[in-house]
Write an enzyme that holds these catalytic residues in place. Structure first.
Site, PDB file in Angstrom:
ATOM      1  N   SER B 329     -62.216 -58.195 -38.824  1.00  0.00           N
ATOM      2  CA  SER B 329     -60.825 -57.833 -38.553  1.00  0.00           C
ATOM      3  C   SER B 329     -60.235 -56.847 -39.556  1.00  0.00           C
ATOM      4  O   SER B 329     -59.161 -56.301 -39.313  1.00  0.00           O
ATOM      5  CB  SER B 329     -59.947 -59.087 -38.531  1.00  0.00           C
ATOM      6  OG  SER B 329     -60.441 -59.974 -37.562  1.00  0.00           O
ATOM      7  N   HIS B 374     -52.269 -66.484 -28.950  1.00  0.00           N
ATOM      8  CA  HIS B 374     -51.147 -65.963 -29.709  1.00  0.00           C
ATOM      9  C   HIS B 374     -49.966 -65.598 -28.832  1.00  0.00           C
ATOM     10  O   HIS B 374     -48.922 -65.184 -29.320  1.00  0.00           O
ATOM     11  CB  HIS B 374     -51.564 -64.690 -30.468  1.00  0.00           C
ATOM     12  CG  HIS B 374     -52.520 -64.959 -31.600  1.00  0.00           C
ATOM     13  ND1 HIS B 374     -53.876 -64.731 -31.519  1.00  0.00           N
ATOM     14  CD2 HIS B 374     -52.305 -65.435 -32.861  1.00  0.00           C
ATOM     15  CE1 HIS B 374     -54.453 -65.043 -32.658  1.00  0.00           C
ATOM     16  NE2 HIS B 374     -53.527 -65.478 -33.502  1.00  0.00           N
ATOM     17  N   CYS B 387     -54.800 -60.897 -33.944  1.00  0.00           N
ATOM     18  CA  CYS B 387     -55.116 -61.370 -32.601  1.00  0.00           C
ATOM     19  C   CYS B 387     -56.223 -60.527 -31.976  1.00  0.00           C
ATOM     20  O   CYS B 387     -56.077 -59.322 -31.777  1.00  0.00           O
ATOM     21  CB  CYS B 387     -53.873 -61.296 -31.718  1.00  0.00           C
ATOM     22  SG  CYS B 387     -54.239 -61.669 -29.996  1.00  0.00           S
TER      23      CYS B 387
END
Lengths: 409, 609
Positions: B329, B374, B387
């Site tokens: 991420s 989310h 997310c």
């Protein structure tokens, strides 16, 4: 071809000196390699004998053709071929001892710089042989300088400083012989002296003063005067500036280049060992094959560049002086042949070939007795190596060519 | 008869001058021969028989290495080396004698005599110099050798500088180490001025700046008489004085480096790179586990070497530059930037599918790390809460081609060009890469979803991640990371220009990403709360990278202060789990050490000067 009236005029002392030196060479190549740890080196003297046969053939052939044939167009052709080989060497040459000096096809390897020296002398003789030209005119100097300059730069690029300087030595000798006054020779080499002196300002000023006095007394024409002064000032002022702006590694590259043995493998050590070998020979030597220093493997080039130290160790002062005297005889006979030549081209041809011998013999012997830095030049006729031997015989063949035809052209 | 050779005048004279000068030059040669062979012949005969000339190499001390505040990282101390001259008369007369010498010496030096024999046989082929049997010999062995000189011909004790790293394990990977030059390197003309047994830098700064750190060895020429006593060779040859190597001051801040290394739990594997985003200076570069470079300075045994170079954990491996990991991420800020730059989204864009914890693409389901979902998020919140579903959709909207195009502007598949050897390239795959890998058209568009969240075939080195974090912080400049500001001559403006590369991105877009990264740390919903500092705003992004070799890798990239950063950090911990819990705390310790350096008294102890 070899008509009796020609061959009777062969310079016999020169021929004798050449052959005796060559045989001494084979004997000491055998001696130098007899203790080598690599068995591949043991047979090198046999190869040297084979090279000798080839060299005799080449020398005989080049002597047989009347030398006027080499003048003019042929000279340019030979020179062109030699330059072509030099250029080829730079691109596809074999690397030996850190430089690209060799050109090879399969098992055959030649060193084109050896042949280039002969071809350059022929062309210089042809250019300077024109007696109508006044050499004190700058435009008449340009062509010979370019002729020697191109192979000089190509060999310098390999890099092989020792051999490249041979082109300068032959140019200066031949210019002198062709009639350039010593004064002009001094002007020609003054920028080189200038580079060396420019690092020490007092010496540089003294040199400039001497140059100024000589220039004033010489009464040379205005244009050459300005040229000499201009080049000297520019070179003298620019050199330290350029040097100071170089990076340390660049400086190191240049000093290593000028003095290739100075670093790792210890040139100082080689010279000391060479001196011990020669000195320990004392008056009569330790006897053929009984040298002790060669067994220590201290010199990787005992059978090539340092063969004279083996001669000195095994045959002592007597043998070393004899070999030196044979070289002296060879060179003096060469000068004599040049002096008695039928025409200017012949004289220049002979003096040029002789100057190559002179340069090589002096630089090599001075190196082995510790008077000159290690340059990696072979001792002509004695050192192991086919290219050098063939080139030497071509030189002797051309000198004999001129000697044989002094009555008739 | 003679064809008027005098026509130019002075020809006669030229011949005479040449003849006389040649004869004169040869007379000089004869005089020299007479001097060497007759006058000094006896002395040279003795030298050639009983005595030996030997060359003693005076090893130049390597340059010192210090951190940016002048604290010592590497220097040289005097030490003793035991050498043997294989060309000593005793051995050239009787080669077997060398075995008895080695049998005596071996136990004293603690080295197997057969190993010493092998070393001698190998080295005497390439050098005539005395061969180093062992470096850093203790004083007891030195005394033994001196007392038993008559039984140990050709053996000498020489004084040599020993490379020392006073901090041991600290900063080992960036410093590198020194070791004896290999036979293969000796054949390389590049190392033409090295001799067998010489030390050469391996890895790190030692390798990269070998040329200037090394200095230049000197030489001394000695005459050794029958008693083994040495005397300077009279007049013949002056000693060549060794020239010390150049000292280097690194950009490293030892406080930050120490914090980075100490932040790892014992046994953990990973890397930390900290840069100054304003100029690319490397403040810290750590790789764990590390090794002690001192072990190599004196010569290392084969077993110990295998242990270090492998041994499961590969301590010699510099994970900061030699390993590329999936960024996970931590790539999301850059995927966002790609989307903004190509106009696929604006910062407020909300996608049609809200995050339910998974995303259907064709027949396949792609999960979000948060299985509860989310909900609907803007780009800002998608970065803050990391997310995955948002970025799947963003990836699809940008498309692989445009995404790869933007990443190539950030040079993801290139080396950063840091001044350390053996840096590895990262990879961001494009169509061409997939075509080559799987065959043209034989791969699914679903791969785009993976690379958009930094998974799949994407891989980056920690140093590249640090460079990217700095890029966001400094407003769009990719600095070439460097540990040495300049060598000797002060940094010039041009030198800095060559390190600086501006990537044209809109300041507005960059600000959107930067503010999202600030919220990652400051927002209660953010994943990077563990990197929060009391007084300084930090901007960052967590990453948790799946990998086939066990537990997830934890990553964290950040820069601070968020508004005008002075430091950018990338942290990677192998198989440690979540970036938020395993990597972010390490980053916080690094930031704390940078903004609140250790009190000066402990620093003074380290100076070592």
């Amino acid at each position: 071809m070899f008509e009796a009236r020609f061959s009777s005029d062969i310079d016999r002392p020169l021929l004798a000196a050449t052959l005796i030196l060559t045989l001494i060479g084979v004997a000491f190549v055998f001696s130098a390699t007899s203790m080598a740890s690599a068995s591949a080196e043991h047979g090198l003297y046999l190869k040297q004998i084979a090279y000798l046969l080839l060299a005799l053939l080449a020398g005989g052939l080049i002597a047989a053709v009347p030398y006027r044939v080499y003048e003019g167009r042929t000279a340019y052709l030979l020179y062109g071929v030699a330059l072509g080989l030099l250029v080829l060497t730079l691109f596809v040459g074999h690397v030996g001892l850190g430089a690209q000096r060799w050109l090879g096809w399969g098992p055959v390897k030649i060193q084109p710089s050896e042949l280039a020296k002969v071809a350059t002398v022929i062309l210089l003789a042809s250019q300077l042989g024109d007696r109508k030209k006044d050499l004190t005119q700058i435009r008449n100097l340009v062509r010979p300088i370019v002729t020697a300059g191109i192979p000089f730069l190509l060999v310098l690029k390999q890099p092989d400083l020792g051999t490249s300087v041979a082109f300068v030595a032959m140019l200066l000798t031949m210019l002198y012989w062709a009639g350039l006054p010593l004064l002009y020779l001094f002007f020609l080499i003054s920028p080189i002296a200038n580079v060396a002196l420019s690092f020490y300002t007092p010496a540089w000023f003294v040199f400039l003063g001497v140059l100024a006095v000589i220039l004033y007394r010489s009464r040379i024409r205005l244009l050459p005067l300005l040229l000499v002064v201009g080049v000297n000032l520019i070179v003298g002022i620019a050199t330290p500036q350029i040097w100071n702006h170089l990076q340390p590694y660049q400086k190191q590259r240049i000093t290593t280049f000028l003095d290739p043995g100075a670093d790792a493998y210890g040139a100082g050590y080689q010279i000391i060992q060479s001196k011990i070998a020669i000195g320990s020979g004392q008056v009569f030597g330790k006897g053929y094959l009984h040298g002790t220093q060669k067994g220590l493997a201290f010199l990787p080039e005992q059978h090539t560049d340092f063969i004279y130290s083996v001669v000195g160790e095994e045959t002592g002062f007597v043998g070393a002086a004899l070999v030196a005297s044979l070289y002296l005889l060879l060179i003096l006979r060469g000068i004599r042949v040049a002096h008695h030549a039928r025409n200017k081209f012949g004289g220049l041809l002979a003096i040029g070939m002789t100057s190559i011998f002179l340069y090589h013999v002096l630089v090599n012997i001075w190196m082995t007795v510790g008077l000159a830095p290690v340059t990696g030049l072979p001792l002509p006729l004695l050192s192991y190596g086919g290219s050098s031997l063939v080139a030497s015989f071509l030189q002797v063949g051309l000198i004999q060519n001129v000697a044989m035809r002094w009555r008739d052209y | 008869m003679r064809a008027e050779p005098i026509s130019l005048g002075g020809w006669q004279r030229r011949e005479r001058i040449l003849t006389v000068s040649v004869a004169g030059i040869f007379a000089l040669v004869l005089m020299r021969l007479f001097f060497l062979q007759v006058l000094q012949g006896q002395r040279y005969r003795e030298l050639s028989e009983g005595n030996r000339i030997r060359v003693e190499v005076l090893t130049a001390p390597r340059g010192e290495v210090r951190d940016r505040k002048g604290r010592l990282l590497a220097d040289c101390v005097p030490s003793f080396t035991v050498t043997l001259d294989p060309f000593d008369k005793a051995y050239t007369r009787n080669p077997a004698h060398i075995d008895s010498t080695l049998a005596t010496l071996g136990p004293i030096l603690g080295v197997d005599p057969t190993l010493l024999k092998e070393k001698i046989q190998r080295e005497r082929k390439v050098s005539f110099l005395p061969i180093r049997l062992k470096r850093n010999v203790d004083i007891k062995s030195v005394a033994f050798v001196s007392e038993h000189r008559d039984q140990l011909p050709g053996v000498e004790v020489e004084s040599e500088p020993l490379r020392r790293y006073p901090l041991g394990l600290m900063a080992s990977h960036l410093l590198g180490y020194v070791g004896e030059i290999s036979d293969k390197e000796l054949l390389d003309p590049q190392y033409g001025d090295y001799l067998s047994g010489d030390l050469i830098g391996r890895m790190g700064i030692e390798r990269r700046y070998e040329k200037i750190l090394r200095g230049q060895d000197g030489k001394r020429f000695l005459e050794v008489n029958a008693l083994g006593r040495k005397a300077e060779l009279l007049g013949d040859k002056h000693p060549i004085v060794p020239r010390r190597g150049v000292d280097l001051e690194l950009t490293i801040d030892l406080d930050v480096q120490r914090a980075a290394e100490e932040a790892f739990a014992p046994g953990a594997r990973g890397a930390v790179v900290a840069l100054d985003p304003r100029n690319g200076e490397v403040l810290a570069l750590a790789s764990k586990p590390n090794y002690d470079p001192n072990e190599f300075s004196t010569g290392i045994t084969q077993e110990r070497w295998s242990e270090l170079s492998g041994g499961g954990n590969y301590p010699l491996f510099n994970r900061a530059i030699q390993a590329a990991y999936p960024p996970g991420s931590t790539l999301k800020p850059f995927t966002s930037l790609a989307g903004l730059e190509c106009g696929a989204i604006v910062p407020g864009t909300v996608f049609a599918s809200s995050c339910t914890g998974e995303f259907r693409f064709g027949t396949r389901l792609f999960g979000c790390w948060n299985h509860d979902g989310h909900g609907r998020l803007s780009m800002h919140d998608a970065i803050v809460r990391s997310c995955d579903v948002y970025f799947y959709q963003l990836g699809l909207r940008i498309g692989l081609e445009r995404l790869a195009d933007f990443m190539s502007k950030l040079q993801l598949s290139e080396k950063t060009g840091i001044d350390l050897p053996q840096e590895r390239r990262g990879l961001f795959p494009d169509r061409g890469w997939y075509d080559r890998r799987f065959g043209t058209g034989r791969w699914s568009r679903g791969l785009t979803l993976n690379v958009a969240i930094g998974q799949g075939e994407v891989s980056l080195t920690p140093v590249k991640l640090a460079q990217l974090a700095a890029f966001v912080g400094n407003g769009g400049v990719l600095w070439k990371p460097h540990l040495v500001r300049s060598v000797a001559s002060g940094a010039s403006a041009q030198a800095y220009d060559s390190l600086r590369q501006v990537v044209p991105v809109s300041p507005y877009n960059l600000e959107a990403v930067r503010s999202a990264m600030a919220s990652v740390v400051s927002d209660p919903n953010g994943t990077g709360g563990q990197a929060r500092l009391d007084s300084i705003a930090v901007a960052g992004k967590t990453g948790t990278a799946q990998n086939p070799h066990g537990k997830d890798h934890a990553l964290f990239i950040c820069f601070a202060p968020a508004e005008a950063p002075r430091i950018a950090v990338a942290v990677l911990v192998e198989n440690a789990g979540h970036g938020s819990s395993a990597a972010a705390p390490i980053a916080r310790k690094v930031l704390e050490a940078f903004f609140h350096p250790a009190p000066p008294e402990s620093a003074a102890v380290m100076t070592g000067r």
